[in-house]
Motif scaffolding. Sequence first.
Motif, PDB file in Angstrom:
ATOM      1  N   LYS A 112     -56.455 -48.334  16.604  1.00 43.97           N
ATOM      2  CA  LYS A 112     -56.551 -49.087  15.699  1.00 43.97           C
ATOM      3  C   LYS A 112     -55.288 -49.988  15.172  1.00 43.97           C
ATOM      4  CE  LYS A 112     -60.865 -48.196  13.477  1.00 43.97           C
ATOM      5  NZ  LYS A 112     -61.685 -47.715  12.026  1.00 43.97           N
ATOM      6  N   ARG A 113     -55.292 -50.727  14.636  1.00 49.31           N
ATOM      7  CA  ARG A 113     -54.078 -51.696  14.228  1.00 49.31           C
ATOM      8  C   ARG A 113     -52.866 -50.988  13.711  1.00 49.31           C
ATOM      9  NH1 ARG A 113     -53.956 -57.173  11.657  1.00 49.31           N
ATOM     10  NH2 ARG A 113     -51.759 -57.768  11.497  1.00 49.31           N
ATOM     11  N   GLY A 114     -51.804 -51.026  14.441  1.00 44.53           N
ATOM     12  CA  GLY A 114     -50.398 -50.710  13.911  1.00 44.53           C
ATOM     13  C   GLY A 114     -50.207 -49.159  14.207  1.00 44.53           C
ATOM     14  N   ALA A 115     -51.067 -48.477  14.899  1.00 45.25           N
ATOM     15  CA  ALA A 115     -50.694 -46.916  15.217  1.00 45.25           C
ATOM     16  C   ALA A 115     -49.650 -46.953  16.377  1.00 45.25           C
ATOM     17  CB  ALA A 115     -52.260 -46.316  15.669  1.00 45.25           C
ATOM     18  N   SER A 116     -49.094 -45.770  16.396  1.00 40.88           N
ATOM     19  CA  SER A 116     -48.132 -45.603  17.271  1.00 40.88           C
ATOM     20  C   SER A 116     -48.277 -44.069  18.095  1.00 40.88           C
ATOM     21  CB  SER A 116     -46.756 -45.095  16.605  1.00 40.88           C
ATOM     22  OG  SER A 116     -46.111 -46.247  16.030  1.00 40.88           O
ATOM     23  N   ILE A 117     -48.107 -44.364  19.261  1.00 46.70           N
ATOM     24  CA  ILE A 117     -48.480 -42.905  19.931  1.00 46.70           C
ATOM     25  C   ILE A 117     -47.012 -42.725  20.786  1.00 46.70           C
ATOM     26  CG2 ILE A 117     -49.704 -42.199  22.166  1.00 46.70           C
ATOM     27  CD1 ILE A 117     -51.992 -44.269  21.184  1.00 46.70           C
ATOM     28  N   GLY A 118     -46.741 -41.396  20.645  1.00 45.58           N
ATOM     29  CA  GLY A 118     -45.478 -40.871  21.067  1.00 45.58           C
ATOM     30  C   GLY A 118     -45.373 -40.829  22.545  1.00 45.58           C
ATOM     31  N   GLY A 130     -56.732 -44.003  14.088  1.00 44.34           N
ATOM     32  CA  GLY A 130     -56.755 -44.766  12.855  1.00 44.34           C
ATOM     33  C   GLY A 130     -55.675 -45.899  12.798  1.00 44.34           C
ATOM     34  N   ARG A 131     -55.865 -46.762  11.602  1.00 42.60           N
ATOM     35  CA  ARG A 131     -54.598 -47.672  11.621  1.00 42.60           C
ATOM     36  C   ARG A 131     -53.541 -47.043  10.900  1.00 42.60           C
ATOM     37  NH1 ARG A 131     -56.884 -53.025   9.282  1.00 42.60           N
ATOM     38  NH2 ARG A 131     -55.023 -52.990   7.787  1.00 42.60           N
ATOM     39  N   TYR A 132     -52.235 -47.712  11.403  1.00 45.16           N
ATOM     40  CA  TYR A 132     -50.920 -47.052  11.331  1.00 45.16           C
ATOM     41  C   TYR A 132     -50.743 -45.426  11.497  1.00 45.16           C
ATOM     42  CZ  TYR A 132     -50.860 -51.861   9.353  1.00 45.16           C
ATOM     43  OH  TYR A 132     -50.895 -52.846   9.523  1.00 45.16           O
ATOM     44  N   ALA A 133     -51.735 -44.659  12.185  1.00 42.14           N
ATOM     45  CA  ALA A 133     -51.465 -43.361  12.340  1.00 42.14           C
ATOM     46  C   ALA A 133     -50.259 -43.138  13.424  1.00 42.14           C
ATOM     47  CB  ALA A 133     -52.674 -42.753  13.107  1.00 42.14           C
ATOM     48  N   PHE A 134     -49.877 -41.887  13.380  1.00 41.88           N
ATOM     49  CA  PHE A 134     -48.542 -41.568  14.008  1.00 41.88           C
ATOM     50  C   PHE A 134     -48.911 -40.383  14.908  1.00 41.88           C
ATOM     51  CE2 PHE A 134     -44.678 -40.612  15.647  1.00 41.88           C
ATOM     52  CZ  PHE A 134     -43.838 -41.683  15.545  1.00 41.88           C
ATOM     53  N   ILE A 135     -49.037 -40.557  16.281  1.00 38.45           N
ATOM     54  CA  ILE A 135     -49.070 -39.362  17.269  1.00 38.45           C
ATOM     55  C   ILE A 135     -47.676 -38.905  17.965  1.00 38.45           C
ATOM     56  CG2 ILE A 135     -50.232 -38.489  19.252  1.00 38.45           C
ATOM     57  CD1 ILE A 135     -52.225 -39.784  16.810  1.00 38.45           C
ATOM     58  N   LEU A 150     -50.521 -38.294  10.533  1.00 40.33           N
ATOM     59  CA  LEU A 150     -49.196 -37.921  11.407  1.00 40.33           C
ATOM     60  C   LEU A 150     -49.839 -36.655  12.044  1.00 40.33           C
ATOM     61  CD1 LEU A 150     -46.506 -37.474  12.751  1.00 40.33           C
ATOM     62  CD2 LEU A 150     -45.903 -36.384  10.621  1.00 40.33           C
ATOM     63  N   TYR A 151     -50.017 -36.804  13.448  1.00 38.61           N
ATOM     64  CA  TYR A 151     -50.638 -35.464  14.484  1.00 38.61           C
ATOM     65  C   TYR A 151     -49.560 -35.106  15.360  1.00 38.61           C
ATOM     66  CZ  TYR A 151     -55.645 -35.542  13.190  1.00 38.61           C
ATOM     67  OH  TYR A 151     -56.862 -35.268  12.373  1.00 38.61           O
ATOM     68  N   VAL A 152     -49.346 -33.822  15.544  1.00 37.04           N
ATOM     69  CA  VAL A 152     -48.398 -33.335  16.716  1.00 37.04           C
ATOM     70  C   VAL A 152     -49.078 -32.091  17.109  1.00 37.04           C
ATOM     71  CG1 VAL A 152     -46.237 -34.175  15.359  1.00 37.04           C
ATOM     72  CG2 VAL A 152     -47.055 -31.819  15.098  1.00 37.04           C
ATOM     73  N   GLY A 153     -48.529 -31.836  18.413  1.00 34.04           N
ATOM     74  CA  GLY A 153     -48.818 -30.490  18.982  1.00 34.04           C
ATOM     75  C   GLY A 153     -50.037 -30.670  20.004  1.00 34.04           C
ATOM     76  N   VAL A 154     -50.542 -29.335  20.313  1.00 35.57           N
ATOM     77  CA  VAL A 154     -51.484 -29.144  21.619  1.00 35.57           C
ATOM     78  C   VAL A 154     -52.222 -28.086  21.048  1.00 35.57           C
ATOM     79  CG1 VAL A 154     -51.959 -28.658  23.955  1.00 35.57           C
ATOM     80  CG2 VAL A 154     -49.866 -30.008  23.300  1.00 35.57           C
ATOM     81  N   ILE A 159     -50.187 -32.906  10.442  1.00 36.82           N
ATOM     82  CA  ILE A 159     -49.067 -32.214   9.683  1.00 36.82           C
ATOM     83  C   ILE A 159     -48.591 -33.138   8.510  1.00 36.82           C
ATOM     84  CG2 ILE A 159     -48.375 -30.749  11.568  1.00 36.82           C
ATOM     85  CD1 ILE A 159     -45.851 -32.960  11.483  1.00 36.82           C
ATOM     86  N   GLY A 160     -49.333 -34.349   8.359  1.00 41.62           N
ATOM     87  CA  GLY A 160     -48.943 -34.798   7.234  1.00 41.62           C
ATOM     88  C   GLY A 160     -49.519 -36.503   7.353  1.00 41.62           C
ATOM     89  N   TRP A 161     -48.773 -37.284   6.351  1.00 45.76           N
ATOM     90  CA  TRP A 161     -49.148 -38.608   6.542  1.00 45.76           C
ATOM     91  C   TRP A 161     -47.915 -39.546   7.008  1.00 45.76           C
ATOM     92  CZ3 TRP A 161     -54.216 -39.139   6.421  1.00 45.76           C
ATOM     93  CH2 TRP A 161     -55.094 -38.336   5.643  1.00 45.76           C
ATOM     94  N   VAL A 162     -48.126 -40.548   7.449  1.00 49.60           N
ATOM     95  CA  VAL A 162     -46.966 -41.645   7.617  1.00 49.60           C
ATOM     96  C   VAL A 162     -47.415 -43.012   6.921  1.00 49.60           C
ATOM     97  CG1 VAL A 162     -45.933 -40.628   9.857  1.00 49.60           C
ATOM     98  CG2 VAL A 162     -47.886 -42.331   9.871  1.00 49.60           C
ATOM     99  N   CYS A 163     -46.205 -43.475   6.283  1.00 50.85           N
ATOM    100  CA  CYS A 163     -46.267 -44.734   5.787  1.00 50.85           C
ATOM    101  C   CYS A 163     -46.767 -45.910   6.749  1.00 50.85           C
ATOM    102  CB  CYS A 163     -44.866 -45.114   5.006  1.00 50.85           C
ATOM    103  SG  CYS A 163     -44.823 -46.605   4.240  1.00 50.85           S
ATOM    104  N   LYS A 164     -46.799 -46.884   6.466  1.00 53.14           N
ATOM    105  CA  LYS A 164     -47.039 -47.998   7.309  1.00 53.14           C
ATOM    106  C   LYS A 164     -45.815 -48.438   8.059  1.00 53.14           C
ATOM    107  CE  LYS A 164     -48.520 -53.126   7.389  1.00 53.14           C
ATOM    108  NZ  LYS A 164     -48.595 -54.403   6.399  1.00 53.14           N
ATOM    109  N   CYS A 165     -44.614 -48.183   7.526  1.00 54.75           N
ATOM    110  CA  CYS A 165     -43.335 -48.383   8.120  1.00 54.75           C
ATOM    111  C   CYS A 165     -43.011 -47.351   9.112  1.00 54.75           C
ATOM    112  CB  CYS A 165     -42.218 -48.451   6.763  1.00 54.75           C
ATOM    113  SG  CYS A 165     -41.569 -46.883   6.385  1.00 54.75           S
TER     114      CYS A 165
END
Length: 200
Positions: A112-118, A130-135, A150-154, A159-165
């Motif tokens: 969804k909109r604005g998400a980032s995948i590492g 989801g929107r503005y989620a961060f992997i 905010l998702y990390v690991g295997v 592990i938390g939440w990220v701001c839209k920024c």
Amino acid sequence: MGEQSSTAAPFVHQSSYVDDGTSIGKGTKIWHFCHILKGTTIGENCVIGQNCMIGPQVQVGNRCKIQNNVSLYAGVILEEEVFCGPSCVFTNVYTPRAFIERKSEFRQTLVKRGASIGANATIVCGVTVGRYAFIGAGAVVKEDVPDYGLYVGVPARRIGWVCKCGISLPRQGTGKLTCAACHSSYTENNNQLSAIEELV
Ligand SMILES: CC(C)(COP(=O)(O)OP(=O)(O)OC[C@H]1O[C@@H](n2cnc3c(N)ncnc32)[C@H](O)[C@@H]1OP(=O)(O)O)[C@@H](O)C(=O)NCCC(=O)NCCS
Ligand SMILES: [Zn+2]
């Protein structure tokens, strides 16, 4: 937001192939050694890095950034302003076998909109990010990711939440979270985050 948009015709580097029956929006740049397959729609002002394969029938929204070595297979949908880090991996068959045809069993992956995948993260098919989620880099995502998660690991866990920024929100017990970087504010309820005021 911040970045300038262009109304110029899309740019496709001469080393890339764009099949017939594709649509590429204004201002989009497709760099070296890419292949865009038929039925694919790429929005406006996207940047597609080197060695990317997109399609067939894939939708990429406006202002997405796709870094080097990313393949977006049939079944993947990126909404607007999605960031795909270098060499991140999408899938579309959940239980692949070389000797069984499973093309009718593709599972959809929606980002969804604005998400980032590492970088180097893998998104196992069938999930929604989801929107503005961060992997985080190197994560293996196997479950739906809530907005701002905010998702990390295997396997990847929240592990938390990220701001839209894009900056992690401080862990607080009060239910209200404020970004130290841009001062946007959010409220946490039942494992979901909702914006009170977004300042970016
Ligand atoms: C997730 C990220 C943004 C860091 O966020 P952060 O809020 O600063 O998190 P921290 O570094 O404080 O880490 C919090 C915890 O998560 C862990 N963690 C952070 N990133 C992780 C990752 N990618 N994989 C596994 N664990 C990770 C940390 O080790 C730490 O664990 P601990 O609490 O047990 O010590 C960053 O690590 C990341 O992965 N960025 C992506 C970079 C990228 O791929 N860019 C692509 C474009 S170049
Ligand atoms: Zn912020």
